[in-house]
Each structure stands twice: as C-alpha cells, then as structure tokens.
Design a protein around this motif. Structure first.
Motif, mmCIF file in Angstrom:
data_model
loop_
_atom_site.group_PDB
_atom_site.id
_atom_site.type_symbol
_atom_site.label_atom_id
_atom_site.label_comp_id
_atom_site.label_asym_id
_atom_site.label_seq_id
_atom_site.Cartn_x
_atom_site.Cartn_y
_atom_site.Cartn_z
ATOM 1 N N ALA A 53 1.372 27.880 15.222
ATOM 2 C CA ALA A 53 0.579 27.406 16.358
ATOM 3 C C ALA A 53 -0.331 26.254 15.947
ATOM 4 C CB ALA A 53 -0.249 28.559 16.938
ATOM 5 N N ARG A 54 -0.886 26.322 14.751
ATOM 6 C CA ARG A 54 -1.743 25.238 14.274
ATOM 7 C C ARG A 54 -0.936 23.954 14.089
ATOM 8 N NH1 ARG A 54 -4.622 27.556 9.093
ATOM 9 N NH2 ARG A 54 -5.613 25.497 9.145
ATOM 10 N N ALA A 55 0.283 24.078 13.567
ATOM 11 C CA ALA A 55 1.141 22.898 13.409
ATOM 12 C C ALA A 55 1.486 22.290 14.763
ATOM 13 C CB ALA A 55 2.410 23.284 12.654
ATOM 14 N N ARG A 56 1.746 23.132 15.740
ATOM 15 C CA ARG A 56 2.075 22.628 17.072
ATOM 16 C C ARG A 56 0.890 21.896 17.697
ATOM 17 N NH1 ARG A 56 4.511 26.871 21.219
ATOM 18 N NH2 ARG A 56 2.481 27.851 20.819
ATOM 19 N N GLN A 57 -0.304 22.383 17.472
ATOM 20 C CA GLN A 57 -1.496 21.705 17.987
ATOM 21 C C GLN A 57 -1.646 20.317 17.374
ATOM 22 O OE1 GLN A 57 -4.673 24.430 17.121
ATOM 23 N NE2 GLN A 57 -4.209 25.784 18.843
ATOM 24 N N ILE A 58 -1.388 20.212 16.073
ATOM 25 C CA ILE A 58 -1.506 18.918 15.388
ATOM 26 C C ILE A 58 -0.505 17.922 15.949
ATOM 27 C CG2 ILE A 58 -1.150 17.758 13.170
ATOM 28 C CD1 ILE A 58 -2.234 20.297 11.809
ATOM 29 N N PRO A 63 1.469 12.851 19.339
ATOM 30 C CA PRO A 63 2.930 12.980 19.426
ATOM 31 C C PRO A 63 3.663 11.905 18.634
ATOM 32 C CG PRO A 63 1.902 13.135 21.596
ATOM 33 C CD PRO A 63 0.834 12.649 20.655
ATOM 34 N N GLY A 64 4.784 12.294 18.107
ATOM 35 C CA GLY A 64 5.649 11.397 17.347
ATOM 36 C C GLY A 64 6.816 12.181 16.794
ATOM 37 N N THR A 65 7.807 11.477 16.292
ATOM 38 C CA THR A 65 8.991 12.135 15.747
ATOM 39 C C THR A 65 8.632 13.032 14.572
ATOM 40 O OG1 THR A 65 10.384 10.279 16.435
ATOM 41 C CG2 THR A 65 11.273 11.743 14.745
ATOM 42 N N VAL A 66 9.197 14.234 14.568
ATOM 43 C CA VAL A 66 8.932 15.230 13.534
ATOM 44 C C VAL A 66 10.216 15.494 12.747
ATOM 45 C CG1 VAL A 66 8.172 17.593 13.061
ATOM 46 C CG2 VAL A 66 7.183 16.329 14.988
ATOM 47 N N PRO A 88 14.196 27.796 14.827
ATOM 48 C CA PRO A 88 13.422 27.745 16.073
ATOM 49 C C PRO A 88 12.381 26.628 16.113
ATOM 50 C CG PRO A 88 12.513 29.433 14.644
ATOM 51 C CD PRO A 88 13.696 28.841 13.904
ATOM 52 N N LEU A 89 12.213 25.885 15.024
ATOM 53 C CA LEU A 89 11.133 24.907 14.953
ATOM 54 C C LEU A 89 11.241 23.811 16.019
ATOM 55 C CD1 LEU A 89 8.600 24.517 13.293
ATOM 56 C CD2 LEU A 89 9.882 23.074 11.720
ATOM 57 N N PRO A 90 12.430 23.222 16.295
ATOM 58 C CA PRO A 90 12.489 22.188 17.331
ATOM 59 C C PRO A 90 12.024 22.672 18.705
ATOM 60 C CG PRO A 90 14.437 22.089 15.959
ATOM 61 C CD PRO A 90 13.709 23.341 15.576
ATOM 62 N N ASP A 91 12.470 23.861 19.098
ATOM 63 C CA ASP A 91 12.060 24.391 20.394
ATOM 64 C C ASP A 91 10.588 24.768 20.397
ATOM 65 O OD1 ASP A 91 14.569 24.147 21.601
ATOM 66 O OD2 ASP A 91 15.232 26.072 20.817
ATOM 67 N N TYR A 92 10.091 25.273 19.282
ATOM 68 C CA TYR A 92 8.700 25.700 19.215
ATOM 69 C C TYR A 92 7.746 24.509 19.284
ATOM 70 C CZ TYR A 92 4.544 28.255 17.691
ATOM 71 O OH TYR A 92 3.293 28.812 17.625
ATOM 72 N N LEU A 93 8.051 23.445 18.552
ATOM 73 C CA LEU A 93 7.173 22.281 18.544
ATOM 74 C C LEU A 93 7.339 21.453 19.810
ATOM 75 C CD1 LEU A 93 7.555 21.040 14.849
ATOM 76 C CD2 LEU A 93 5.682 22.374 15.830
ATOM 77 N N GLY A 95 9.196 18.165 21.995
ATOM 78 C CA GLY A 95 9.220 16.742 21.696
ATOM 79 C C GLY A 95 10.423 16.359 20.865
ATOM 80 N N ASP A 96 10.286 15.268 20.114
ATOM 81 C CA ASP A 96 11.381 14.712 19.322
ATOM 82 C C ASP A 96 11.333 15.289 17.915
ATOM 83 O OD1 ASP A 96 13.524 13.129 18.524
ATOM 84 O OD2 ASP A 96 12.242 11.427 18.012
ATOM 85 N N VAL A 97 12.176 16.255 17.638
ATOM 86 C CA VAL A 97 12.207 16.929 16.340
ATOM 87 C C VAL A 97 13.579 16.712 15.703
ATOM 88 C CG1 VAL A 97 11.974 19.103 15.089
ATOM 89 C CG2 VAL A 97 10.569 18.668 17.126
ATOM 90 N N LEU A 98 13.581 16.140 14.506
ATOM 91 C CA LEU A 98 14.814 15.951 13.746
ATOM 92 C C LEU A 98 15.073 17.205 12.914
ATOM 93 C CD1 LEU A 98 14.428 12.264 12.537
ATOM 94 C CD2 LEU A 98 16.383 13.178 13.779
ATOM 95 N N SER A 99 16.149 17.896 13.245
ATOM 96 C CA SER A 99 16.493 19.127 12.553
ATOM 97 C C SER A 99 17.980 19.113 12.228
ATOM 98 C CB SER A 99 16.165 20.335 13.438
ATOM 99 O OG SER A 99 16.584 21.545 12.840
ATOM 100 N N SER A 100 18.356 19.767 11.156
ATOM 101 C CA SER A 100 19.760 19.796 10.768
ATOM 102 C C SER A 100 20.576 20.630 11.748
ATOM 103 C CB SER A 100 19.902 20.383 9.363
ATOM 104 O OG SER A 100 21.268 20.485 9.007
ATOM 105 N N TYR A 101 21.775 20.125 12.060
ATOM 106 C CA TYR A 101 22.741 20.868 12.870
ATOM 107 C C TYR A 101 24.059 20.991 12.117
ATOM 108 C CZ TYR A 101 19.638 20.958 16.864
ATOM 109 O OH TYR A 101 18.575 21.213 17.692
ATOM 110 N N ASP A 102 23.933 21.153 10.804
ATOM 111 C CA ASP A 102 25.094 21.354 9.952
ATOM 112 C C ASP A 102 25.283 22.861 9.744
ATOM 113 O OD1 ASP A 102 27.080 21.388 8.077
ATOM 114 O OD2 ASP A 102 25.893 20.477 6.470
ATOM 115 N N PRO A 103 26.367 23.453 10.267
ATOM 116 C CA PRO A 103 26.570 24.899 10.102
ATOM 117 C C PRO A 103 26.888 25.318 8.680
ATOM 118 C CG PRO A 103 28.491 23.906 11.134
ATOM 119 C CD PRO A 103 27.450 22.822 11.050
#
Length: 293
Positions: A53-58, A63-66, A88-93, A95-103
């Motif tokens: 929650a603290r990270a999401r507040q920051i 706002p900016g790409t994460v 779950p980090l992209p949905d939790y934060l 905005g624009d979150v760069l996360s791996s989608y490599d299975p």
C-alpha cells in the motif's frame, strides 16, 4: 390446429427469449462457481503486506511508468504461503506497469503480450543480474519507478540496484523496495522539451506534444490522431506522435464498446418482446372453447 400452432410458435419464441436472457447469468455463475466455493479448498483469501500500500501511494502521487521486479510472470509469494501466482503487482499498482509475461515454458524467452518494451527489459534484466547498472537505459525507456518485491530470487537485483548511482531508494520495506529513476524526462518528450499528457481513460490520450514526440505509452496498431493519422512506434516500443491535431485514441476500443452495446441491446429487445407478447396476446375462441379451426 392453427391455434395450437400459433400457441406453439409463441411458446417457442418466449422460451428462446428467456434462454437468451438467462445465458449470460448461467455462464457467469458457471465461471464464478469455483471461486464462490473456494475451488474445493484450493483458494484462500490473502492480505497484501502493508508495504504494498505504501508503494502504491508513492507511485500514484507521482505517476509514471513502473518496472516490476523480479522479472517473472509467476513469482512465488511468501504471504500467499509460498504459492506460485500470477504477478499481482501490475493490477495492484495500476497505471503503466512493465511486467514480464514470459510463462517460462522453455529456456527461450517469449513475452506473450503486445507491449514490445518488455523485450528491451529482457536485455536490461540480464545486465542487472550480470552486475551492470541499468538506470541510463531505464531513463531512456521512460521508466520512472522500479518496484522490487522481496520474493523468490530478489537478492541479486537489490545488490545491483542499490549500487546504481542513477537510482534513488525511496522505500525499503520488509515486503518490497521502491526506487526512483533520477532524471526522468516526463511522460511526453520531444526535440524541443517536455510536454504534458492526460489520459482520463486508457484508449484516449490528450497531449500538447508535437509530431515526432515520444509518449511513455506502449505502441500498438490502432492508435490514431484526430480522424485517421496513424501513430508510429519507436525502436523500444513506445508511441510516437503523428502529424495533425487533436487527441490520440485507440480505435479498436470502439469495436469492443460496440459489441457490449449490441449484446445489451439484444437482451433488452428480447425482454421487451416477451413482455409485449404477453401483454398483447388476445384469447381466441379456440382458447376459450377448445374448438379447433
């Protein structure tokens, strides 16, 4: 008889209309059923650590790409009893979150998404795990924040990130770390400086950036400016502003909206037809006496 055939046709139409109305509900219950009953005890609710929650507040305050690290689509989370989960980090934060989608089905990396920036991050992650600073490349890619979960294989990341002079540690929590990329240029940059960008909804972008400016938005076929100027793409997968005037918008979103509106309209039409049919049906002599035509 004719009356019987009419009654049969009316009954069939009513049944089909009711089926059309009930189908979405039945499908929704079928899909939600496993979750409602906990999939036989295999689903348990968990609470995110306070550091999330603290990270999401920051991030929401500026706002900016994460960039989400570790660079895994399915990390093992300690607060989920060590289970392997979809990140779950992209949905939790938000905005624009760069996360791996490599299975990670094989040794060859495969990013299963349209966002081509992830391919550039593949190389940056290799550099980080090899001990190389990455802040200059992250800044060039438009990344403003790096959020590192202290989960699974996080230790090699933090060793390099903390030594990187272009990264500022703004949150060190037992659950995660948040780094600011110093010298971030802003969400829209061009040859003559920085520009504002407003995105009230994902398919719509309003900006004062001129033609040729680069937006920290993943490029994809379908982005246009005004009434048809197709937007371009940079080598690293960001959106390049085309010539013309007006906002940028993602026209395929209209197709999705149209489909939803069509389904809703069909459901309303079926409901009205059933209601009108019931209210407007006049009993015939055959209905009253049972005499066949």
């Amino acid at each position: 008889s004719v009356a019987d055939r009419r009654r049969g046709a009316t009954g069939l139409a009513g049944a089909l209309s009711r089926t059309a109305l009930a189908a979405p509900l039945v499908l929704g219950l079928a899909l939600a059923g496993p979750g409602l009953w906990g999939a036989g005890g295999r689903l348990d609710p968990v609470t995110h650590p306070a550091g999330w929650a603290r990270a999401r507040q920051i991030v929401r305050a500026e706002p900016g790409t994460v960039l989400a690290l570790p660079w895994r689509e399915y990390p093992q989370l300690s607060f989920a009893a060590g289970r392997t989960v979809f990140n779950p980090l992209p949905d939790y934060l938000g905005g624009d979150v760069l996360s791996s989608y490599d299975p990670e089905f094989s040794s060859r990396r495969t990013q299963e998404q349209v966002d081509h920036r992830a391919r550039r991050i593949d190389g940056l992650v290799d550099g980080i795990l090899g001990g190389r600073a990455s802040s200059l490349q992250l800044r060039a890619l438009g990344v403003r924040w790096v959020v590192l979960l202290r989960e699974s294989d996080w230790t090699p990341y933090t060793i390099v990130l903390r030594r990187d002079p272009g990264l500022e540690l703004v949150l060190s929590d037992p659950a995660l770390e948040v780094y600011r990329v110093t010298g971030w240029q802003g969400p829209a940059t061009g040859a003559t400086g920085q520009y504002g960008l407003r995105r009230p909804i994902p398919p719509y972008i309003s900006t004062s950036a001129p033609a040729g400016a680069v937006l920290d938005v993943p490029a994809a076929p379908g982005w246009v400016r005004g009434w048809g100027r197709a937007a371009g793409s940079t080598a690293d997968g960001r959106l390049r502003v085309p010539a013309g005037s007006g906002p940028l918008w993602f026209w395929p979103a209209l197709l999705v909206v149209g489909i939803h509106v069509g389904v809703l309209a069909a459901a309303v039409a079926c409901a009205l037809r059933v209601r009108i049919g019931r209210a407007g049906r006049v009993p015939t002599n055959a209905d009253k006496t049972g005499v066949q035509d």
